[in-house]
Design a protein around this motif. Structure first.
Motif, PDB file in Angstrom:
ATOM      1  N   HIS A  37      24.030 -58.116 -55.691  1.00  0.00           N
ATOM      2  CA  HIS A  37      23.730 -56.808 -55.108  1.00  0.00           C
ATOM      3  C   HIS A  37      22.323 -56.849 -54.540  1.00  0.00           C
ATOM      4  CE1 HIS A  37      23.072 -52.435 -54.911  1.00  0.00           C
ATOM      5  NE2 HIS A  37      24.340 -52.241 -55.193  1.00  0.00           N
ATOM      6  N   ILE A  38      22.097 -56.171 -53.408  1.00  0.00           N
ATOM      7  CA  ILE A  38      20.785 -56.201 -52.768  1.00  0.00           C
ATOM      8  C   ILE A  38      19.689 -55.564 -53.619  1.00  0.00           C
ATOM      9  CG2 ILE A  38      21.588 -56.327 -50.386  1.00  0.00           C
ATOM     10  CD1 ILE A  38      21.211 -53.299 -50.209  1.00  0.00           C
ATOM     11  N   ARG A  39      20.061 -54.672 -54.533  1.00  0.00           N
ATOM     12  CA  ARG A  39      19.064 -53.996 -55.356  1.00  0.00           C
ATOM     13  C   ARG A  39      18.963 -54.581 -56.764  1.00  0.00           C
ATOM     14  NH1 ARG A  39      17.438 -52.795 -51.170  1.00  0.00           N
ATOM     15  NH2 ARG A  39      17.448 -50.767 -50.149  1.00  0.00           N
ATOM     16  N   VAL A  40      19.699 -55.671 -57.014  1.00  0.00           N
ATOM     17  CA  VAL A  40      19.676 -56.297 -58.339  1.00  0.00           C
ATOM     18  C   VAL A  40      19.268 -57.759 -58.163  1.00  0.00           C
ATOM     19  CG1 VAL A  40      20.979 -56.851 -60.421  1.00  0.00           C
ATOM     20  CG2 VAL A  40      21.518 -54.766 -59.130  1.00  0.00           C
ATOM     21  N   SER A  41      18.165 -58.155 -58.781  1.00  0.00           N
ATOM     22  CA  SER A  41      17.725 -59.543 -58.662  1.00  0.00           C
ATOM     23  C   SER A  41      18.686 -60.456 -59.416  1.00  0.00           C
ATOM     24  CB  SER A  41      16.307 -59.707 -59.212  1.00  0.00           C
ATOM     25  OG  SER A  41      16.310 -59.609 -60.626  1.00  0.00           O
ATOM     26  N   SER A  42      18.571 -61.736 -59.183  1.00  0.00           N
ATOM     27  CA  SER A  42      19.470 -62.687 -59.834  1.00  0.00           C
ATOM     28  C   SER A  42      19.301 -62.698 -61.342  1.00  0.00           C
ATOM     29  CB  SER A  42      19.241 -64.095 -59.277  1.00  0.00           C
ATOM     30  OG  SER A  42      17.898 -64.503 -59.482  1.00  0.00           O
ATOM     31  N   ASP A  43      18.159 -62.213 -61.832  1.00  0.00           N
ATOM     32  CA  ASP A  43      17.970 -62.131 -63.285  1.00  0.00           C
ATOM     33  C   ASP A  43      18.154 -60.706 -63.818  1.00  0.00           C
ATOM     34  OD1 ASP A  43      15.641 -60.910 -62.398  1.00  0.00           O
ATOM     35  OD2 ASP A  43      14.376 -62.627 -62.863  1.00  0.00           O
ATOM     36  N   GLY A  44      18.676 -59.798 -62.982  1.00  0.00           N
ATOM     37  CA  GLY A  44      19.072 -58.482 -63.468  1.00  0.00           C
ATOM     38  C   GLY A  44      18.075 -57.359 -63.270  1.00  0.00           C
ATOM     39  N   THR A  45      16.901 -57.627 -62.713  1.00  0.00           N
ATOM     40  CA  THR A  45      15.936 -56.550 -62.463  1.00  0.00           C
ATOM     41  C   THR A  45      16.489 -55.609 -61.401  1.00  0.00           C
ATOM     42  OG1 THR A  45      14.042 -57.955 -63.018  1.00  0.00           O
ATOM     43  CG2 THR A  45      13.608 -56.001 -61.684  1.00  0.00           C
ATOM     44  N   LEU A  46      16.487 -54.304 -61.703  1.00  0.00           N
ATOM     45  CA  LEU A  46      17.000 -53.310 -60.749  1.00  0.00           C
ATOM     46  C   LEU A  46      15.858 -52.651 -59.994  1.00  0.00           C
ATOM     47  CD1 LEU A  46      19.440 -51.623 -59.674  1.00  0.00           C
ATOM     48  CD2 LEU A  46      18.896 -49.961 -61.453  1.00  0.00           C
ATOM     49  N   CYS A  47      16.007 -52.584 -58.677  1.00  0.00           N
ATOM     50  CA  CYS A  47      15.048 -51.869 -57.836  1.00  0.00           C
ATOM     51  C   CYS A  47      15.591 -50.464 -57.582  1.00  0.00           C
ATOM     52  CB  CYS A  47      14.869 -52.610 -56.515  1.00  0.00           C
ATOM     53  SG  CYS A  47      13.955 -51.682 -55.270  1.00  0.00           S
ATOM     54  N   TYR A  48      14.881 -49.467 -58.075  1.00  0.00           N
ATOM     55  CA  TYR A  48      15.276 -48.078 -57.849  1.00  0.00           C
ATOM     56  C   TYR A  48      14.020 -47.231 -57.805  1.00  0.00           C
ATOM     57  CZ  TYR A  48      14.166 -46.730 -62.651  1.00  0.00           C
ATOM     58  OH  TYR A  48      13.489 -46.455 -63.820  1.00  0.00           O
ATOM     59  N   ILE A  49      14.130 -46.039 -57.241  1.00  0.00           N
ATOM     60  CA  ILE A  49      12.973 -45.152 -57.102  1.00  0.00           C
ATOM     61  C   ILE A  49      13.378 -43.763 -57.564  1.00  0.00           C
ATOM     62  CG2 ILE A  49      11.273 -44.190 -55.507  1.00  0.00           C
ATOM     63  CD1 ILE A  49      12.175 -46.665 -53.666  1.00  0.00           C
ATOM     64  N   ALA A  50      12.800 -43.297 -58.652  1.00  0.00           N
ATOM     65  CA  ALA A  50      13.105 -41.977 -59.192  1.00  0.00           C
ATOM     66  C   ALA A  50      12.371 -40.905 -58.403  1.00  0.00           C
ATOM     67  CB  ALA A  50      12.727 -41.902 -60.669  1.00  0.00           C
ATOM     68  N   GLN A  51      13.073 -39.824 -58.070  1.00  0.00           N
ATOM     69  CA  GLN A  51      12.444 -38.720 -57.350  1.00  0.00           C
ATOM     70  C   GLN A  51      11.433 -37.992 -58.219  1.00  0.00           C
ATOM     71  OE1 GLN A  51      12.916 -37.983 -54.008  1.00  0.00           O
ATOM     72  NE2 GLN A  51      13.961 -39.971 -54.124  1.00  0.00           N
ATOM     73  N   ARG A  52      11.737 -37.903 -59.518  1.00  0.00           N
ATOM     74  CA  ARG A  52      10.806 -37.272 -60.472  1.00  0.00           C
ATOM     75  C   ARG A  52      10.468 -38.299 -61.548  1.00  0.00           C
ATOM     76  NH1 ARG A  52      12.715 -31.963 -63.091  1.00  0.00           N
ATOM     77  NH2 ARG A  52      10.669 -32.299 -64.043  1.00  0.00           N
ATOM     78  N   PRO A  53       9.392 -39.053 -61.374  1.00  0.00           N
ATOM     79  CA  PRO A  53       9.070 -40.131 -62.304  1.00  0.00           C
ATOM     80  C   PRO A  53       8.844 -39.675 -63.741  1.00  0.00           C
ATOM     81  CG  PRO A  53       7.825 -40.356 -60.266  1.00  0.00           C
ATOM     82  CD  PRO A  53       8.472 -39.009 -60.223  1.00  0.00           C
ATOM     83  N   ASP A  54       8.536 -38.381 -63.941  1.00  0.00           N
ATOM     84  CA  ASP A  54       8.258 -37.890 -65.293  1.00  0.00           C
ATOM     85  C   ASP A  54       9.503 -37.357 -65.996  1.00  0.00           C
ATOM     86  OD1 ASP A  54       8.579 -35.736 -63.604  1.00  0.00           O
ATOM     87  OD2 ASP A  54       7.011 -34.522 -64.535  1.00  0.00           O
ATOM     88  N   ASP A  55      10.678 -37.478 -65.367  1.00  0.00           N
ATOM     89  CA  ASP A  55      11.912 -36.956 -65.931  1.00  0.00           C
ATOM     90  C   ASP A  55      12.929 -38.089 -66.058  1.00  0.00           C
ATOM     91  OD1 ASP A  55      13.809 -34.709 -66.629  1.00  0.00           O
ATOM     92  OD2 ASP A  55      14.811 -35.510 -64.841  1.00  0.00           O
ATOM     93  N   ILE A  56      13.370 -38.379 -67.285  1.00  0.00           N
ATOM     94  CA  ILE A  56      14.251 -39.523 -67.507  1.00  0.00           C
ATOM     95  C   ILE A  56      15.597 -39.357 -66.800  1.00  0.00           C
ATOM     96  CG2 ILE A  56      15.533 -40.817 -69.247  1.00  0.00           C
ATOM     97  CD1 ILE A  56      12.693 -41.610 -69.167  1.00  0.00           C
ATOM     98  N   ARG A  57      16.122 -38.138 -66.746  1.00  0.00           N
ATOM     99  CA  ARG A  57      17.403 -37.958 -66.064  1.00  0.00           C
ATOM    100  C   ARG A  57      17.292 -38.332 -64.595  1.00  0.00           C
ATOM    101  NH1 ARG A  57      20.247 -32.268 -65.360  1.00  0.00           N
ATOM    102  NH2 ARG A  57      19.872 -32.616 -63.138  1.00  0.00           N
ATOM    103  N   SER A  58      16.136 -38.078 -64.002  1.00  0.00           N
ATOM    104  CA  SER A  58      15.920 -38.476 -62.618  1.00  0.00           C
ATOM    105  C   SER A  58      16.000 -39.987 -62.479  1.00  0.00           C
ATOM    106  CB  SER A  58      14.562 -37.967 -62.124  1.00  0.00           C
ATOM    107  OG  SER A  58      14.328 -38.349 -60.789  1.00  0.00           O
TER     108      SER A  58
END
Length: 448
Positions: free
Chosen positions: A365-386
């Motif tokens: 997947h383009i957002r998952v490195s070969s070792d499993g690191t996920l690239c994502y960007i939370a809209q509200r970094p202080d909220d876990i559900r985000s």
């Protein structure tokens, strides 16, 4: 003017912190908005690619009538000139800063601001910085072409060595004289420790997370460059370097690769040990533990009411600092039939330290490195559900906008944004990993 100046600076900082540009970051200590730290992440496809370059910006009382003073911090202790316009002593030569004579209309105006300054500095980090030196803009001789290649080569090496390896080793307490001697992590000491208030490292967590994003790209660069530059080869000196304002050194990609691997191991260990720190926080009934427990329960209830997403969630060992997610692929998509096991580690210093997410199910997947690191960007970094929302969105997005700063899987990205045949190959590889995921998950559940 002073009050208006502070309001202007504050607005600019807030706008940048809320902005979507992943290559720029700004911060200030306490309430002193006139002294700002800025981080520029080196542009892709340049010798500065994904390096971490820090600058100090000092705003005078006459701002925005007058430009702020800007100094480079990432200079190897004043020993390395990373660009013809970025000196080893920290001086940044730009016409809009008044530190270089430019063409008419290039001088400072109050319409410009912090972001335009940083973008201008970033523009100096080009694929051919040799041309930035006055008098060398149109250098076309064989001698100049040889120098251009040599200049790019040593900047590429020093970007990895100084802006990435040195920085991360400092953050992690790795001794460069004996990098193999990694200090063991002590959860109890970490839980009770307090930071030296005299230190100001606003980009520590950001650089750690981005290092995990770009780790595969760093290794790819090392593999490519090491084939061209043998260990021990001395850097070529440029005709415009001199008087203590140079980039001297030797190539040693074997050592750089080993250092990056140690950094990665230390970061993985640090991430895993957040679980132990979290257990202590639960035992001590700290507020962050109770808050995360509530957020977990609320997030579970939210997704129970959301018919469009199927996801199982649980706390690992009942620890609110480690969340286990199992995402089911949506029907009629490339993820249909897939089951993706994802683990989210949360620091007791959240939100100052952001969660680190590992996709444990092998996935092309383009957002998952070969070792499993996920690239994502939370809209509200202080909220876990985000964060959970962003994790799901990142995995499910089948038509993402091209942004080279989010490319954590170079091979997948090359296929996804390549020719039509390469895109088909990407989809086949993704579908194959999706099919394998359901079998892997079934084996895990049978074993459990």
């Amino acid at each position: 003017m002073s009050d208006q100046s502070i309001l202007r600076i504050t607005r600019e900082i807030i706008a940048m912190q809320k902005g979507s540009d992943l290559s720029l970051a700004v911060a200030f200590k306490d309430t002193n908005v006139r002294n700002v730290r800025a981080l520029i992440i080196g542009p892709p496809e340049t010798p500065y690619e994904f390096g971490f370059f820090e600058f100090a910006v000092k705003f005078g009382r006459e701002y925005p009538t007058s430009a702020p003073a800007v100094n480079a911090i990432t200079t190897n202790g004043g020993r390395t000139r990373f660009n013809p316009n970025i000196y080893g002593q920290g001086k940044v030569c730009l016409s809009i800063l008044g530190t270089w004579r430019g063409e008419r209309g290039e001088e400072w105006s109050s319409a410009q601001g912090l972001e335009s300054i940083l973008i201008s500095i970033q523009s100096l980090m080009s694929s051919n910085p040799y041309e930035n030196e006055p008098g060398f803009e149109d250098a076309k001789t064989d001698y100049d072409k040889k120098n251009q290649a040599a200049y790019v080569a040593k900047i590429t090496h020093e970007t990895i060595r100084i802006s990435i390896a040195d920085r991360l080793e400092d953050y992690l307490g790795i001794n460069r004289a004996a990098p193999q001697a990694i200090t063991l992590y002590n959860a109890e000491e970490e839980c009770q420790s307090t930071m030296d208030s005299s230190l100001f490292e606003p980009f520590k967590d950001l650089c750690k997370r981005r290092f995990l994003w770009y780790y595969q790209s760093y290794l790819q660069t090392i593999e490519r460059e090491s084939a061209k530059h043998k260990d021990g080869k001395v850097f070529d000196k440029m005709p415009f370097e001199g008087a203590g304002n140079t980039m001297d050194g030797t190539f040693n990609y074997t050592d750089l690769k080993a250092r990056l691997q140690i950094i990665r191991e230390k970061l993985d260990k640090e991430t895993e040990d957040w679980a132990e720190v979290g257990k202590l926080a639960v035992k001590e009934e700290r507020g962050i533990a109770a808050s995360l427990q509530r957020q977990f329960e609320q997030t579970v209830e939210h997704y129970k009411r959301n018919d469009s997403v199927t996801i199982d969630m649980e706390l690992v060992d009942k620890n609110p600092f480690v969340w286990q997610l199992v995402l089911f692929g949506r029907p009629m998509t490339n993820l249909d039939g897939g089951l993706f096991r994802i683990k989210m580690y949360i620091s007791t210093k959240f939100p100052d330290e952001q969660p680190r997410v590992k996709v444990e199910t092998p996935m092309f997947h383009i957002r998952v490195s070969s070792d499993g690191t996920l690239c994502y960007i939370a809209q509200r970094p202080d909220d876990i559900r985000s964060h959970v929302d962003a994790i799901i969105a990142s995995i499910e997005d089948d038509a993402p906008a091209y942004d080279p700063r989010t490319l954590v899987n170079p091979e997948a990205a090359r296929l996804f944004w390549g020719s039509s045949d390469e895109k088909k190959m990407y989809n086949r590889k993704l579908r194959r990993s999706v099919q394998d995921s359901s079998e892997t998950e079934q084996q895990i559940r049978n074993f459990s």
